[in-house]
Design a protein around this motif. Structure first.
Motif, PDB file in Angstrom:
ATOM      1  N   ILE A 173     -20.280  20.671  -2.758  1.00 56.91           N
ATOM      2  CA  ILE A 173     -19.733  21.777  -1.968  1.00 56.91           C
ATOM      3  C   ILE A 173     -19.220  21.237  -0.646  1.00 56.91           C
ATOM      4  CG2 ILE A 173     -21.957  22.377  -0.911  1.00 56.91           C
ATOM      5  CD1 ILE A 173     -21.083  25.294  -1.130  1.00 56.91           C
ATOM      6  N   TRP A 174     -18.083  21.797  -0.198  1.00 59.02           N
ATOM      7  CA  TRP A 174     -17.522  21.465   1.128  1.00 59.02           C
ATOM      8  C   TRP A 174     -18.032  22.503   2.142  1.00 59.02           C
ATOM      9  CZ3 TRP A 174     -14.787  17.293   2.570  1.00 59.02           C
ATOM     10  CH2 TRP A 174     -14.204  16.520   1.581  1.00 59.02           C
ATOM     11  N   LYS A 175     -18.427  21.960   3.279  1.00 57.11           N
ATOM     12  CA  LYS A 175     -18.821  22.815   4.404  1.00 57.11           C
ATOM     13  C   LYS A 175     -18.224  22.276   5.704  1.00 57.11           C
ATOM     14  CE  LYS A 175     -23.119  24.936   2.800  1.00 57.11           C
ATOM     15  NZ  LYS A 175     -24.546  25.213   3.125  1.00 57.11           N
ATOM     16  N   ILE A 176     -18.206  23.169   6.728  1.00 54.04           N
ATOM     17  CA  ILE A 176     -17.706  22.780   8.046  1.00 54.04           C
ATOM     18  C   ILE A 176     -18.679  23.260   9.106  1.00 54.04           C
ATOM     19  CG2 ILE A 176     -16.276  24.874   8.245  1.00 54.04           C
ATOM     20  CD1 ILE A 176     -14.251  23.129   9.813  1.00 54.04           C
ATOM     21  N   VAL A 177     -18.961  22.356  10.050  1.00 57.18           N
ATOM     22  CA  VAL A 177     -19.865  22.673  11.166  1.00 57.18           C
ATOM     23  C   VAL A 177     -19.023  22.745  12.439  1.00 57.18           C
ATOM     24  CG1 VAL A 177     -21.864  21.955  12.489  1.00 57.18           C
ATOM     25  CG2 VAL A 177     -21.781  21.516  10.021  1.00 57.18           C
ATOM     26  N   PHE A 178     -19.077  23.896  13.147  1.00 53.90           N
ATOM     27  CA  PHE A 178     -18.376  24.072  14.415  1.00 53.90           C
ATOM     28  C   PHE A 178     -19.365  23.859  15.553  1.00 53.90           C
ATOM     29  CE2 PHE A 178     -16.001  26.745  11.427  1.00 53.90           C
ATOM     30  CZ  PHE A 178     -14.707  26.252  11.611  1.00 53.90           C
ATOM     31  N   HIS A 179     -19.027  22.955  16.451  1.00 57.16           N
ATOM     32  CA  HIS A 179     -19.896  22.601  17.567  1.00 57.16           C
ATOM     33  C   HIS A 179     -19.487  23.432  18.787  1.00 57.16           C
ATOM     34  CE1 HIS A 179     -21.351  19.168  15.229  1.00 57.16           C
ATOM     35  NE2 HIS A 179     -20.071  19.008  14.860  1.00 57.16           N
ATOM     36  N   LEU A 180     -20.445  24.159  19.321  1.00 57.34           N
ATOM     37  CA  LEU A 180     -20.217  25.076  20.440  1.00 57.34           C
ATOM     38  C   LEU A 180     -20.931  24.562  21.679  1.00 57.34           C
ATOM     39  CD1 LEU A 180     -20.742  28.410  18.441  1.00 57.34           C
ATOM     40  CD2 LEU A 180     -18.591  27.203  18.895  1.00 57.34           C
ATOM     41  N   PRO A 181     -20.627  25.128  22.831  1.00 54.84           N
ATOM     42  CA  PRO A 181     -21.302  24.689  24.054  1.00 54.84           C
ATOM     43  C   PRO A 181     -22.809  24.864  23.960  1.00 54.84           C
ATOM     44  CG  PRO A 181     -19.361  26.022  24.583  1.00 54.84           C
ATOM     45  CD  PRO A 181     -19.570  26.121  23.094  1.00 54.84           C
ATOM     46  N   ALA A 182     -23.520  24.127  24.793  1.00 50.00           N
ATOM     47  CA  ALA A 182     -24.994  24.152  24.866  1.00 50.00           C
ATOM     48  C   ALA A 182     -25.627  23.746  23.539  1.00 50.00           C
ATOM     49  CB  ALA A 182     -25.481  25.532  25.308  1.00 50.00           C
ATOM     50  N   ASN A 183     -24.978  22.781  22.833  1.00 48.47           N
ATOM     51  CA  ASN A 183     -25.490  22.236  21.576  1.00 48.47           C
ATOM     52  C   ASN A 183     -25.663  23.294  20.493  1.00 48.47           C
ATOM     53  OD1 ASN A 183     -25.581  19.579  22.493  1.00 48.47           O
ATOM     54  ND2 ASN A 183     -27.614  19.893  23.429  1.00 48.47           N
ATOM     55  N   ARG A 184     -24.945  24.413  20.663  1.00 48.11           N
ATOM     56  CA  ARG A 184     -24.994  25.392  19.590  1.00 48.11           C
ATOM     57  C   ARG A 184     -23.987  24.992  18.505  1.00 48.11           C
ATOM     58  NH1 ARG A 184     -22.901  29.839  20.750  1.00 48.11           N
ATOM     59  NH2 ARG A 184     -21.820  29.216  22.685  1.00 48.11           N
ATOM     60  N   LYS A 185     -24.221  25.505  17.286  1.00 45.23           N
ATOM     61  CA  LYS A 185     -23.321  25.176  16.189  1.00 45.23           C
ATOM     62  C   LYS A 185     -23.333  26.286  15.159  1.00 45.23           C
ATOM     63  CE  LYS A 185     -27.054  22.324  14.329  1.00 45.23           C
ATOM     64  NZ  LYS A 185     -27.473  20.968  13.959  1.00 45.23           N
ATOM     65  N   THR A 186     -22.205  26.356  14.445  1.00 49.16           N
ATOM     66  CA  THR A 186     -22.036  27.341  13.378  1.00 49.16           C
ATOM     67  C   THR A 186     -21.593  26.606  12.129  1.00 49.16           C
ATOM     68  OG1 THR A 186     -21.448  29.079  14.940  1.00 49.16           O
ATOM     69  CG2 THR A 186     -20.815  29.410  12.650  1.00 49.16           C
TER      70      THR A 186
END
Length: 934
Positions: free
Chosen positions: A185-198
């Motif tokens: 499976i392909w997935k994508i991780v979005f890196h947000l400020p304050a080390n948050r991620k989606t």
């Protein structure tokens, strides 16, 4: 400029339609295709697509896909329409629905639907395909388009490098998700400020608007600038949109992670009136772990086309690669861009747009990155208010007006002239001649010609001979293709001297002004004024007004109340008549005429009875003067008569503050006519048989000069019958016959004067053998006011007392001499004897005048006197008697007298030369007295 603000000239629908495709091709030349690196471009001509069209993408199964703005950004498409209405359709070679062959060849097919109305029904559909080759790819390529960011990364497994280090923190942050994910499976991780991620699956990411795909050799991520996980960031003063993501694929024996971070500028432009400056960071921290990168190549271009250095130089572009920023400078108006018209608060403004591109290739580690930015730029609005140029030649009697300058997207729709609104064709049918003029650079102007005689042209008369023609205009214009209306008002004027104004001519005689008015070519549209009064009513008869169809004429006396006294001169009064013609509606002066003439006028009379008459007039320099308020020095002495401009004074020389003085041979009486700002000196001068003119002025005003008045004073020498001095010989009694040694009783009198301060003295008296007082022989009987001591029979002086006949004893002198005869040897000469006296009139109150203070003058004093004027204070005249004839008597002896000639007699004769002696039968001698004002 934010790409989200760019316009899409069509309505794009989010839908996928599977239907049969009509394969009609577009007209030849109406669609142009071009491959621009990793971008495919289609240019659609305005003449083909018109105002209403739609572009649908055809996938590899022949299905139509309608594009909405969201789907266009997700799939790698953009559409713009320029100011001329031409459409530009751009697609990434990795866009959705493009056929990809081995990441080298790419084919795109679209359907173009053209509609004839805004409802977008009854379409004509056309199919257009294009194929591009793009290879080789860099390890990472980033494309910053106007509505999306795209990153593609080679997904092959590289060899292990000796210096390989784990240098990206996003790897470790994404690793737990990658190892915990399901297999295959392909997935994508979005890196947000304050080390948050989606973390999202591909399906979830695509549902959220992201574009994720793999090709034979690459994996790509595409996102809109305003996507949820995109973060704004400023890098080296340039605003950027940053999307940090890691994309991975897990198999049972392997996890493959790919850094799919992307960042693109959202602005970075600065403007002046002359220059556009665009900055892009050279080093982008979200994309590289270290600022130490190696720039391999930097190129700029316009409209997706790279430019060679020569073209960059020719267009005055500037490309500067600095350690922190890459700077592009483009002059406003340079080739490659275009101007666009706009309306801001009904004001015409323009903007300049250009679509520069920048391609930066760098290396950090073993991989290369190609970074391509397509960055449309539009300047802020620049006001360009239209200029109305008046090219009218007034003599041609046609308005010639130019309006401009406009860009090609402006159309003149209507013109309002006065109250009339006309389309351009209607204006030309009316004879206004409206024309459009296009210049080589595409700009345009409009000209308008309107005859002066058109009823919508207003007129304004400017005296005396000028007419202003006024053309009120309002231009109604429109900007296409947006159909944005705006107006521009204007008032155009042309001045032409085409009026023949009324003219006024005139002349004077000795008593009046004569004027004539010729009407001119405007008719009698004015009102005449004489002075300050309107010429009408009783004035018409008073001034003998007459008129016909072209003229009127009248006669105005010089001393009319409507005339103005300018100057009082020695020859009379200078009077001026002002005639003004005023516009009947506005009361503006149409013509102004002044006629100034001199009129002989007697200003002063000096009478022999000791009275003076003076005329005072109101002059222009004292406008507030009321002649009735004038007085002499004595305020109780007011005018005998007065009106609005004249005042007449009549007074005795011994009244009203009149003063008297002696100046050489002049006896002067002076007074003044006075008011607050008015001072008028009047004077009478008495001089022997002569007239003098003296200046006339008043205080604080120009000095007018008046014609002197004339007065008579008389000195008489008479022979009395006896010593009573009651009776005298008359003119008919001469020659008087007397016996030898009989007394002769002489009286010398100053006649008519009523001045008690005047005193008459006998300076010298003598006898001659003829009527000529300067003849020889002669004998002195009075010398220096005294008896002749050389005479055997001394002269006897008799006192004078006042009585009914004698009012002022000081005005008379009486003396007695014995009758004698001139002899030659011892013989008596036959003939008649004449007696003469030099008489001095002086001021009895002046003690410095020895004639007035003593009866006789010693010789030593006489030598010091002036032969001209008796200390400068007395007046000297000569009088003579008529002939006296000796009657012979034998019983009596003659009293012989020898002729005498002495210095004093000669001096007296010399003084007599300066005067004029008049013999009036031995009775009366007159002299004239000129009058003047100081």
């Amino acid at each position: 400029m934010m790409p989200c603000c760019l316009r899409f000239g069509i309505t794009l629908l989010l839908a996928v339609l599977v239907t049969e495709v009509w394969t009609q091709n577009p007209p030849l030349g109406s669609v142009r295709t071009e491959c621009q690196g990793s971008v495919m471009m289609m240019m659609l001509d305005k003449s083909f697509v018109g105002k209403y069209f739609r572009i649908n993408v055809i996938d590899n199964k022949g299905a139509l896909v309608s594009l909405s703005p969201r789907l266009a950004a997700q799939c790698g498409y953009s559409l713009t329409v320029d100011f001329l209405g031409n459409a530009k359709f751009l697609a990434s070679v990795l866009s959705c629905f493009a056929q990809n062959t081995n990441d080298e060849t790419y084919k795109l097919t679209v359907q173009i639907s053209v509609f004839s109305n805004s409802a977008m029904t009854s379409a004509s559909s056309y199919v257009q395909s294009m194929t591009c080759r793009y290879s080789p790819w860099a390890e990472r390529e980033i494309l910053c388009e106007r509505n999306y960011m795209e990153v593609s990364v080679r997904r092959g497994v590289p060899l292990i490098e000796p210096n390989f280090v784990q240098d990206d923190p996003d790897w470790s942050l994404a690793y737990p998700e990658a190892t915990a994910a399901d297999n295959s499976i392909w997935k994508i991780v979005f890196h947000l400020p304050a080390n948050r991620k989606t973390t999202m699956t591909v399906a979830q990411a695509m549902t959220n608007g992201y574009g994720i795909n793999t090709t034979p050799t690459r994996i790509l991520v595409r996102a809109a600038y305003n996507s949820t996980e995109s973060q704004p960031q400023v890098i080296q003063t340039v605003p950027m949109a940053v999307l940090r993501s890691t994309t991975f694929y897990k198999q049972r024996w392997m996890v493959m992670m790919v850094d799919t971070a992307v960042t693109c500028p959202t602005d970075g432009t600065a403007f002046t009136e002359q220059m556009i400056t665009w900055n892009v960071p050279r080093v982008l921290p979200p994309l590289v772990p270290t600022p130490q990168i190696t720039t391999l190549d930097v190129q700029m271009g316009v409209d997706g086309r790279k430019l060679d250095p020569a073209t960059i130089h020719n267009r005055d572009y500037k490309l500067d690669v600095g350690p922190q920023l890459i700077t592009v400078k483009i002059p406003v108006g340079a080739d490659g861009g275009y101007y666009k018209s706009h309306v801001l608060d009904n004001t015409y403004v323009i903007s300049y747009s250009i679509e520069p591109m920048l391609e930066h290739t760098w290396q950090d580690g073993p991989e290369k990155t190609k970074y391509t930015v397509l960055h449309p730029i539009t300047t802020p609005f620049m006001p360009r208010p239209p200029v109305v140029t008046n090219n009218t030649v007034p003599k041609a009697r046609v308005f010639n007006v130019t309006l401009g300058t406009f860009l090609p997207d402006v159309e003149l729709v209507k013109i309002i002239v006065g109250p009339e609104t006309l389309t351009v064709p209607e204006a030309n049918l009316k004879g206004y001649n409206v024309q459009e003029h296009v210049f080589p650079n595409g700009s345009k102007t409009y000209t308008l010609q309107v005859p002066f005689e058109d009823p919508n042209v207003k007129q304004k008369v400017t005296p005396p001979d000028t007419r202003t023609y006024i053309l009120p205009l309002t231009y109604l214009l429109n900007i296409v293709p947006e159909n944005t209306p705006f107006t521009h008002p204007a008032v155009v004027e042309a001045i032409l001297k085409d009026i023949i104004p009324p003219t006024v001519t005139g002349y004077c005689d000795g008593a009046a002004f004569y004027t004539m008015v010729t009407y001119g070519n405007m008719g009698r549209n004015w009102i005449p004024f004489v002075g300050s009064r309107e010429l009408g009513g009783s004035l018409l008869a008073l001034y003998k007004y007459n008129a016909n169809a072209t003229n009127f004429w009248m006669t105005v006396p010089y001393n009319s109340v409507d005339a103005t006294y300018e100057v009082i001169s020695s020859s009379g009064i200078r009077s001026r008549l002002d005639l003004t013609l005023k516009d009947i509606g506005t009361m503006v002066v149409v013509a102004d005429f002044s006629l100034s003439c001199s009129f002989p006028t007697k200003m002063i009379d000096c009478f022999t009875n000791g009275t003076m008459a003076a005329l005072a007039v109101k002059v222009e320099s004292v406008p507030s003067l009321s002649p009735s308020q004038l007085t002499l020095r004595d305020p109780s002495c007011r005018p005998l008569q007065s009106d609005a401009i004249n005042a007449v004074f009549y007074f005795n020389v011994n009244s009203c503050g009149t003063t008297r003085r002696f100046d050489n041979n002049l006896l002067t009486y002076e007074n003044e006519v006075l008011f607050t700002s008015y001072r008028l000196r009047v004077a009478c001068h008495y001089l022997v048989n002569d007239t003098k003119v003296v200046q006339f002025l008043y205080q604080n005003n120009p000095a007018p000069v008046v014609q002197p008045g004339l007065g008579d004073l008389a000195v008489i020498m008479r022979l009395a019958l006896d010593s009573t001095y009651n009776d005298f010989y008359g003119a008919r009694d001469y020659p008087v016959v007397k016996y030898l040694r009989r007394p002769l009783y002489f009286e010398v009198e100053l006649l008519y004067s009523r001045d008690p301060q005047a005193e008459l003295f006998l300076e010298n008296c003598w006898a001659t053998y003829s009527a000529d007082r300067n003849s020889s022989p002669k004998w002195d009987v009075v010398v220096d006011s005294c008896e002749n001591s050389a005479d055997e029979y001394l002269t006897i002086f008799h006192p004078v007392s006042s009585n009914a006949r004698v009012l002022f004893p000081s005005h008379l002198k009486r003396f007695e001499v014995k009758m004698f005869s001139f002899t030659s040897g011892r013989d008596a000469l036959k003939g008649q004897i004449y007696f003469h006296c030099s008489v001095v009139i002086c001021d009895s109150n002046r003690p410095s005048d020895s004639l007035c203070s003593r009866r006789c003058i010693p010789g030593k004093q006489r030598l010091g006197r002036s032969a001209e004027g008796m200390d400068g204070g007395a007046v000297k005249v000569f009088v003579s008697s008529g002939p006296i004839e000796l009657k012979r008597d034998g019983s009596l002896h003659f009293m012989p007298r020898s002729a005498q000639f002495n210095v004093w007699s000669l001096l007296g004769a010399a003084m007599g030369v300066c005067s004029v002696v008049v013999f009036v039968a031995g009775v009366v001698y007159f002299w004239k007295m000129p009058k003047s004002v100081y």
